[in-house]
Design a protein around this motif. Structure first.
Motif, PDB file in Angstrom:
ATOM      1  N   VAL A 155       7.515  13.221   1.825  1.00  0.00           N
ATOM      2  CA  VAL A 155       6.489  12.368   1.209  1.00  0.00           C
ATOM      3  C   VAL A 155       5.078  12.716   1.691  1.00  0.00           C
ATOM      4  O   VAL A 155       4.125  12.011   1.388  1.00  0.00           O
ATOM      5  CB  VAL A 155       6.781  10.862   1.474  1.00  0.00           C
ATOM      6  CG1 VAL A 155       8.033  10.438   0.745  1.00  0.00           C
ATOM      7  CG2 VAL A 155       6.880  10.570   2.960  1.00  0.00           C
ATOM      8  N   GLY A 156       4.960  13.820   2.464  1.00  0.00           N
ATOM      9  CA  GLY A 156       3.640  14.320   2.837  1.00  0.00           C
ATOM     10  C   GLY A 156       2.924  13.542   3.918  1.00  0.00           C
ATOM     11  O   GLY A 156       1.706  13.603   4.026  1.00  0.00           O
ATOM     12  N   ARG A 189      15.213   6.020   3.966  1.00  0.00           N
ATOM     13  CA  ARG A 189      15.216   4.833   4.835  1.00  0.00           C
ATOM     14  C   ARG A 189      14.518   3.637   4.186  1.00  0.00           C
ATOM     15  O   ARG A 189      14.839   2.482   4.479  1.00  0.00           O
ATOM     16  CB  ARG A 189      14.513   5.205   6.164  1.00  0.00           C
ATOM     17  CG  ARG A 189      14.548   4.151   7.241  1.00  0.00           C
ATOM     18  CD  ARG A 189      13.983   4.719   8.537  1.00  0.00           C
ATOM     19  NE  ARG A 189      12.589   5.112   8.441  1.00  0.00           N
ATOM     20  CZ  ARG A 189      11.550   4.298   8.626  1.00  0.00           C
ATOM     21  NH1 ARG A 189      11.754   3.031   8.912  1.00  0.00           N
ATOM     22  NH2 ARG A 189      10.309   4.734   8.525  1.00  0.00           N
ATOM     23  N   THR A 190      13.567   3.894   3.285  1.00  0.00           N
ATOM     24  CA  THR A 190      12.725   2.798   2.785  1.00  0.00           C
ATOM     25  C   THR A 190      12.822   2.564   1.274  1.00  0.00           C
ATOM     26  O   THR A 190      12.203   1.639   0.768  1.00  0.00           O
ATOM     27  CB  THR A 190      11.247   3.092   3.124  1.00  0.00           C
ATOM     28  OG1 THR A 190      10.911   4.399   2.654  1.00  0.00           O
ATOM     29  CG2 THR A 190      10.995   3.018   4.614  1.00  0.00           C
ATOM     30  N   LYS A 191      13.603   3.397   0.576  1.00  0.00           N
ATOM     31  CA  LYS A 191      13.578   3.274  -0.891  1.00  0.00           C
ATOM     32  C   LYS A 191      14.262   1.992  -1.397  1.00  0.00           C
ATOM     33  O   LYS A 191      14.095   1.630  -2.563  1.00  0.00           O
ATOM     34  CB  LYS A 191      14.183   4.507  -1.545  1.00  0.00           C
ATOM     35  CG  LYS A 191      15.674   4.660  -1.376  1.00  0.00           C
ATOM     36  CD  LYS A 191      16.136   5.912  -2.095  1.00  0.00           C
ATOM     37  CE  LYS A 191      17.638   6.072  -1.953  1.00  0.00           C
ATOM     38  NZ  LYS A 191      18.115   7.330  -2.529  1.00  0.00           N
ATOM     39  N   GLY A 192      15.004   1.319  -0.533  1.00  0.00           N
ATOM     40  CA  GLY A 192      15.650   0.069  -0.940  1.00  0.00           C
ATOM     41  C   GLY A 192      14.758  -1.151  -0.748  1.00  0.00           C
ATOM     42  O   GLY A 192      15.166  -2.282  -1.026  1.00  0.00           O
ATOM     43  N   ARG A 193      13.528  -0.952  -0.235  1.00  0.00           N
ATOM     44  CA  ARG A 193      12.617  -2.089  -0.034  1.00  0.00           C
ATOM     45  C   ARG A 193      12.258  -2.720  -1.376  1.00  0.00           C
ATOM     46  O   ARG A 193      12.328  -2.051  -2.422  1.00  0.00           O
ATOM     47  CB  ARG A 193      11.353  -1.602   0.695  1.00  0.00           C
ATOM     48  CG  ARG A 193      11.602  -1.332   2.176  1.00  0.00           C
ATOM     49  CD  ARG A 193      10.371  -0.783   2.861  1.00  0.00           C
ATOM     50  NE  ARG A 193      10.596  -0.638   4.304  1.00  0.00           N
ATOM     51  CZ  ARG A 193       9.726  -0.075   5.133  1.00  0.00           C
ATOM     52  NH1 ARG A 193       8.581   0.395   4.676  1.00  0.00           N
ATOM     53  NH2 ARG A 193       9.990   0.019   6.418  1.00  0.00           N
ATOM     54  N   LYS A 236      -2.671   6.984   8.832  1.00  0.00           N
ATOM     55  CA  LYS A 236      -1.314   7.489   8.591  1.00  0.00           C
ATOM     56  C   LYS A 236      -1.274   8.700   7.658  1.00  0.00           C
ATOM     57  O   LYS A 236      -0.582   9.670   7.955  1.00  0.00           O
ATOM     58  CB  LYS A 236      -0.419   6.356   8.068  1.00  0.00           C
ATOM     59  CG  LYS A 236       1.058   6.695   8.139  1.00  0.00           C
ATOM     60  CD  LYS A 236       1.905   5.492   7.816  1.00  0.00           C
ATOM     61  CE  LYS A 236       3.374   5.863   7.785  1.00  0.00           C
ATOM     62  NZ  LYS A 236       4.223   4.724   7.426  1.00  0.00           N
ATOM     63  N   PRO A 237      -2.006   8.658   6.531  1.00  0.00           N
ATOM     64  CA  PRO A 237      -1.914   9.831   5.647  1.00  0.00           C
ATOM     65  C   PRO A 237      -2.808  10.996   6.072  1.00  0.00           C
ATOM     66  O   PRO A 237      -2.781  12.037   5.436  1.00  0.00           O
ATOM     67  CB  PRO A 237      -2.360   9.282   4.285  1.00  0.00           C
ATOM     68  CG  PRO A 237      -3.085   8.026   4.542  1.00  0.00           C
ATOM     69  CD  PRO A 237      -2.831   7.595   5.941  1.00  0.00           C
ATOM     70  N   LEU A 290       0.813  -1.220   0.000  1.00  0.00           N
ATOM     71  CA  LEU A 290       0.000   0.000   0.000  1.00  0.00           C
ATOM     72  C   LEU A 290       0.850   1.276   0.000  1.00  0.00           C
ATOM     73  O   LEU A 290       0.411   2.318  -0.471  1.00  0.00           O
ATOM     74  CB  LEU A 290      -0.919   0.007   1.232  1.00  0.00           C
ATOM     75  CG  LEU A 290      -2.050  -1.028   1.210  1.00  0.00           C
ATOM     76  CD1 LEU A 290      -2.619  -1.246   2.605  1.00  0.00           C
ATOM     77  CD2 LEU A 290      -3.155  -0.572   0.262  1.00  0.00           C
ATOM     78  N   GLU A 291       2.069   1.173   0.542  1.00  0.00           N
ATOM     79  CA  GLU A 291       2.892   2.383   0.698  1.00  0.00           C
ATOM     80  C   GLU A 291       4.100   2.411  -0.229  1.00  0.00           C
ATOM     81  O   GLU A 291       5.058   3.132   0.040  1.00  0.00           O
ATOM     82  CB  GLU A 291       3.377   2.485   2.149  1.00  0.00           C
ATOM     83  CG  GLU A 291       2.266   2.785   3.136  1.00  0.00           C
ATOM     84  CD  GLU A 291       2.797   3.202   4.485  1.00  0.00           C
ATOM     85  OE1 GLU A 291       3.896   2.763   4.849  1.00  0.00           O
ATOM     86  OE2 GLU A 291       2.106   3.953   5.172  1.00  0.00           O
ATOM     87  N   ALA A 292       4.056   1.639  -1.316  1.00  0.00           N
ATOM     88  CA  ALA A 292       5.225   1.540  -2.199  1.00  0.00           C
ATOM     89  C   ALA A 292       5.651   2.918  -2.718  1.00  0.00           C
ATOM     90  O   ALA A 292       6.857   3.225  -2.777  1.00  0.00           O
ATOM     91  CB  ALA A 292       4.925   0.600  -3.355  1.00  0.00           C
ATOM     92  N   ASP A 293       4.671   3.770  -3.061  1.00  0.00           N
ATOM     93  CA  ASP A 293       5.023   5.089  -3.600  1.00  0.00           C
ATOM     94  C   ASP A 293       5.630   5.993  -2.520  1.00  0.00           C
ATOM     95  O   ASP A 293       6.548   6.774  -2.793  1.00  0.00           O
ATOM     96  CB  ASP A 293       3.792   5.756  -4.235  1.00  0.00           C
ATOM     97  CG  ASP A 293       2.591   5.777  -3.301  1.00  0.00           C
ATOM     98  OD1 ASP A 293       2.572   4.979  -2.347  1.00  0.00           O
ATOM     99  OD2 ASP A 293       1.676   6.593  -3.523  1.00  0.00           O
ATOM    100  N   ILE A 294       5.125   5.872  -1.286  1.00  0.00           N
ATOM    101  CA  ILE A 294       5.682   6.663  -0.177  1.00  0.00           C
ATOM    102  C   ILE A 294       7.090   6.179   0.154  1.00  0.00           C
ATOM    103  O   ILE A 294       8.009   6.980   0.326  1.00  0.00           O
ATOM    104  CB  ILE A 294       4.773   6.558   1.074  1.00  0.00           C
ATOM    105  CG1 ILE A 294       3.414   7.215   0.789  1.00  0.00           C
ATOM    106  CG2 ILE A 294       5.426   7.190   2.295  1.00  0.00           C
ATOM    107  CD1 ILE A 294       2.384   6.995   1.876  1.00  0.00           C
ATOM    108  N   ASP A 295       7.253   4.845   0.196  1.00  0.00           N
ATOM    109  CA  ASP A 295       8.571   4.270   0.501  1.00  0.00           C
ATOM    110  C   ASP A 295       9.628   4.717  -0.513  1.00  0.00           C
ATOM    111  O   ASP A 295      10.794   4.918  -0.168  1.00  0.00           O
ATOM    112  CB  ASP A 295       8.493   2.733   0.513  1.00  0.00           C
ATOM    113  CG  ASP A 295       7.795   2.212   1.761  1.00  0.00           C
ATOM    114  OD1 ASP A 295       7.598   3.003   2.698  1.00  0.00           O
ATOM    115  OD2 ASP A 295       7.444   1.011   1.791  1.00  0.00           O
TER     116      ASP A 295
END
Lengths: 303, 53
Positions: A200-201, A79-83, A138-139, A69-74
């Motif tokens: 990322v808002g 910290r999360t772009k390597g997921r 969260k958003p 669900l959060e792929a675009d935010i990651d």
């Protein structure tokens, strides 16, 4: 043509493992196990293992759904772009199916092997994390961590219910301890990774209400956490060993929170050491507090 | 800070790409097989425990 030449390899098993958020799962397994071991009943080893396995698989499934669900935010956060999903190692539908599969399997096995109440609470915790927290809270609200923290507070409750088959005041207190611990834990992190969340808002409290308000709330939650952490001893659900450990550990937590709550950032070169120390202690705190609960139970059994 | 330069991926359908693909699929198959065996053993263990009770 270029797209064909750079076609990625199929996702390997490590990517699927990474989808389950193994580091978060460690804490989930530990608190679930402590809830199970602290319950005042004998638990068969195979059934106890199965219950913890179901909690772990359920947490993994919820984590995979969260990453889907959060792929675009990651993708927008360092910290999360390597997921696996933002890194393009896996198709989103694969992550979604993996998450749903793990979640359904965990609830089914829990229901068949352990009990319907434990399975129901496990299902509720997965839906709470993947839907209520990830999609809804969260958003939308800077209080996302407060209400969403309940998702992480379920494991000891599930562990206890898996052992005893019913809900009493003790597992509700264990739930409340993690619920009250979550905001200062995450806000301490959010204070020193603030720019990433802002980019990322995501309306984290430091972004929306400012640092001063966040620091005050960290301190407020730490003040409330201290008496709540001692309550299991107060009501007779745990012994003096736990009571002493809870007072000590929560006292340290409060002292570190006070350092964060009563100071301001000195400037752009501020290393945010007190915030990092509070975050580090908050992780140790939960392991130590729940560990003390189990040790206390064993001492009671032996004595 | 710039991202570290990643090693160049082998071209699609090249021998290296096919070899890596086979390796990944083999590892995934082994992982799935191990998980299935684990659950078979677990279900036998749960059944035995339930029968005892």
């Amino acid at each position: 043509m270029e797209a064909v030449q750079t076609l990625p390899l199929p996702a390997d098993w490590r990517d699927f493992f990474a989808l389950t958020k193994p580091r978060v799962m460690t804490l989930v397994i530990f608190t679930g196990l402590c809830g199970l071991l602290a319950a005042p009943v004998h638990v068969d080893a195979v059934l106890g293992f199965t219950a913890i396995l179901c909690i772990a698989i359920g947490a993994g499934g919820a984590g995979a759904l969260n990453q889907w669900l959060e792929a675009d935010i990651d993708a927008g956060m360092r910290r999360t772009k390597g997921r696996p999903l933002p890194a393009g190692k896996m198709a989103p539908a694969t992550a979604r199916d993996f998450g749903i599969g793990l979640s359904v399997a965990s609830v089914l096995i829990m229901g068949l092997a352990i009990g319907l109440l434990a399975a129901g609470i496990l299902a509720l915790s997965i839906v709470y994390y993947a839907v209520i927290y990830t999609i809804w809270l969260k958003p939308r609200t800077p209080q996302n961590i407060v209400i969403g923290g309940a998702a992480g507070a379920f494991p000891p409750l599930i562990g206890w219910v898996a052992a005893t088959g019913d809900i009493s005041l003790m597992p509700v207190l264990l739930f409340t301890i993690i619920f009250m611990w979550t905001p200062p834990h995450f806000w301490a992190l959010a204070l020193f990774v603030q720019s990433d969340y802002a980019k990322v808002g995501i309306p984290m409290l430091p972004v929306v209400a400012g640092e001063a308000a966040t620091r005050r709330q960290i301190l407020a939650y730490a003040i409330v956490l201290l008496p709540i952490s001692v309550l299991p001893w107060w009501i007779g659900g745990a012994g003096a060993v736990y009571g002493a450990c809870a007072a000590l550990f929560s006292g340290i937590f409060l002292a570190l929170s006070a350092r964060v709550g009563l100071r301001q950032r000195t400037g752009p070169d501020d290393t945010m050491k007190p915030e990092k120390q509070l975050f580090a202690w908050s992780v140790i705190y939960l392991f130590a507090l729940f560990g003390a609960l189990v040790v206390d139970r064993w001492i009671t059994l032996l004595g | 800070m710039p991202d570290p330069i990643e090693p160049e991926a082998p071209k699609f359908n090249s021998p290296e790409w096919l070899a890596q693909r086979d390796k990944v699929i083999r590892q995934r198959n082994v992982a799935v097989a191990l998980v299935l065996v684990f659950f078979v053993v677990l279900f036998f263990a749960i059944t035995i425990v339930k029968m005892k009770h």
